[in-house]
Design an enzyme around this catalytic site. Structure first.
Site, PDB file in Angstrom:
ATOM      1  N   CYS A  17      32.436  36.620  37.821  1.00 30.52           N
ATOM      2  CA  CYS A  17      33.382  36.815  37.723  1.00 30.52           C
ATOM      3  C   CYS A  17      34.134  37.566  38.793  1.00 30.52           C
ATOM      4  O   CYS A  17      35.248  37.895  39.266  1.00 30.52           O
ATOM      5  CB  CYS A  17      33.362  38.610  36.764  1.00 30.52           C
ATOM      6  SG  CYS A  17      31.706  39.324  37.503  1.00 30.52           S
ATOM      7  N   HIS A  77      37.898  43.354  39.634  1.00 36.00           N
ATOM      8  CA  HIS A  77      37.393  43.878  40.532  1.00 36.00           C
ATOM      9  C   HIS A  77      38.787  43.059  40.962  1.00 36.00           C
ATOM     10  O   HIS A  77      39.867  43.016  41.563  1.00 36.00           O
ATOM     11  CB  HIS A  77      36.886  42.109  40.744  1.00 36.00           C
ATOM     12  CG  HIS A  77      35.087  42.799  39.797  1.00 36.00           C
ATOM     13  ND1 HIS A  77      34.836  43.913  39.519  1.00 36.00           N
ATOM     14  CD2 HIS A  77      34.277  41.871  39.577  1.00 36.00           C
ATOM     15  CE1 HIS A  77      33.561  43.675  38.984  1.00 36.00           C
ATOM     16  NE2 HIS A  77      33.730  42.357  38.962  1.00 36.00           N
TER      17      HIS A  77
END
Length: 371
Positions: free
Chosen positions: A151, A276
């Site tokens: 990710c 993120h």
């Protein structure tokens, strides 16, 4: 399917919806009850209806649960060899050890596997695919497996791939600011519990006061995450590097086809639920300009440019969460190097960072199987 004769209905028309559905590839979602699996079911419901049956598979303790996909309730079945009968494509979002055991089973049953675990990402016989960058790689899969990147890598690589195609990437230095959902449900639960413990207090003014307040609720983190940042994500590797940092290095090299690319990463966990962020120092073979980078990023599929600091316009996790693109802002040319750019990048780690990229790869395979 045999074409219908002129003036006569096709076999699918005669038999109705079931036959038309059967003509589409059959999909299995393994790990359907997890955090990424839940997002994946939503994405499959939002995107083009290219699948026949969507079979939901999870651990035996989740068997019998009913989840909604494409507006219909589907009962979860237990992970077993028989669960892959008739399946054309299997999307896996399970721990590495489960992937290592069951992916070969699914392949042996005839399925093309798209795996979101780290098990096969660096296998030279397994393509590591980001459709905006290297969609062609999905067709070459000697082991019957396509790997989905980590990710953190996915949160930045679409934007970097677009810049690399124009300027030629020669070096990469990144710092990540990773959301707690990257550590699973335990990470989210831990942050929420710690926020409750510190809410309404004056904590954060003396050494150790936050740590004492949260007590033994550290969860998957080595230090408090509320009112704090933790310069660590992943597990320990040689010479003090973390597994997350090495994933960014190794996966970026493989996706971009640059096996010798110098990459340095420092991963930091921050008190954000989902999305993120990364600061990126990217050096290129050719001189760069901000105007040129803006033009490339604004036109790149899967990228949104949000860059006007004079108007306080730049991406933040609170604004990006729940969206599909990679968001890019704070684009600057390095003060000391006309071939380097500085960027700030945000991406939802559960969507493009996991489930969406998996769904996009699945669409590539489905088109190939039907072509």
């Amino acid at each position: 399917m045999i074409p219908a004769e002129a003036g006569r209905p096709s076999l699918a028309d005669t038999l109705g919806t079931d036959a038309r559905t059967a003509a589409k590839p059959q999909l299995a979602v393994v790990g359907a009850t997890g955090a990424v699996g839940s997002v994946l079911l939503g994405i499959l419901s939002e995107r083009a209806d290219i699948w026949g049956e969507i079979r939901l598979i999870a651990s035996p303790r989740s068997a019998g649960r009913k989840l909604t996909v494409r507006g219909a309730e589907v009962e979860v079945v237990a992970l077993s060899e028989e669960a892959f009968d008739g399946i054309d494509v299997a999307m896996f979002d399970v721990p590495d050890e489960v992937s290592a055991q069951w992916v070969p089973v699914a392949v042996a049953k005839g399925a093309v596997v798209i795996d979101n675990a780290g098990t096969f990402r660096l296998d030279p016989d397994v393509p590591l695919v980001v459709p905006e960058i290297n969609a062609h790689a999905a067709r070459v899969r000697p082991r019957g497996v396509i790997a989905n990147p980590n990710c953190t890598t996915l949160s930045m690589i679409v934007a970097l791939g677009a810049l690399h195609a124009e300027y030629g990437l020669s070096e990469l230095i990144v710092s990540s600011y990773q959301a707690v959902s990257g550590a699973g449900k335990a990470g989210v639960d831990t942050l929420r519990a710690q926020l409750s413990a510190v809410s309404g207090t004056e904590l954060g003014n003396t050494p150790g006061d936050v740590r004492r307040a949260v007590g033994d609720t550290l969860g998957p983190f080595p230090a408090p995450i509320a009112l704090n940042v933790v310069p660590w994500a992943g597990s320990l590797r040689e010479d003090g590097w973390s597994s997350e940092e090495l994933k960014i290095r190794d996966e970026s090299r493989k996706i971009l086809g640059l096996p010798e690319l110098p990459v340095t990463a420092t991963c930091v966990r921050v008190p954000v639920i989902t999305t993120h962020s990364l600061t990126v120092h990217a050096r290129f073979e050719n001189e760069v300009t901000v105007a040129g980078a803006h033009e490339i990023l604004a036109a790149a599929p899967g990228v949104v440019l949000s860059d006007d600091p004079a108007e306080d316009e730049y991406p933040t996790p609170a604004d990006v969460v729940g969206t599909d693109p990679t968001w890019v802002g704070r684009v600057r040319r390095s003060l000391d190097d006309p071939r380097a750019l500085e960027l700030f990048v945000c991406g939802d780690n559960l969507r493009k960072g996991a489930a969406l990229n998996t769904a996009q790869i699945g669409e590539l395979v489905a088109a190939e199987l039907q072509g």
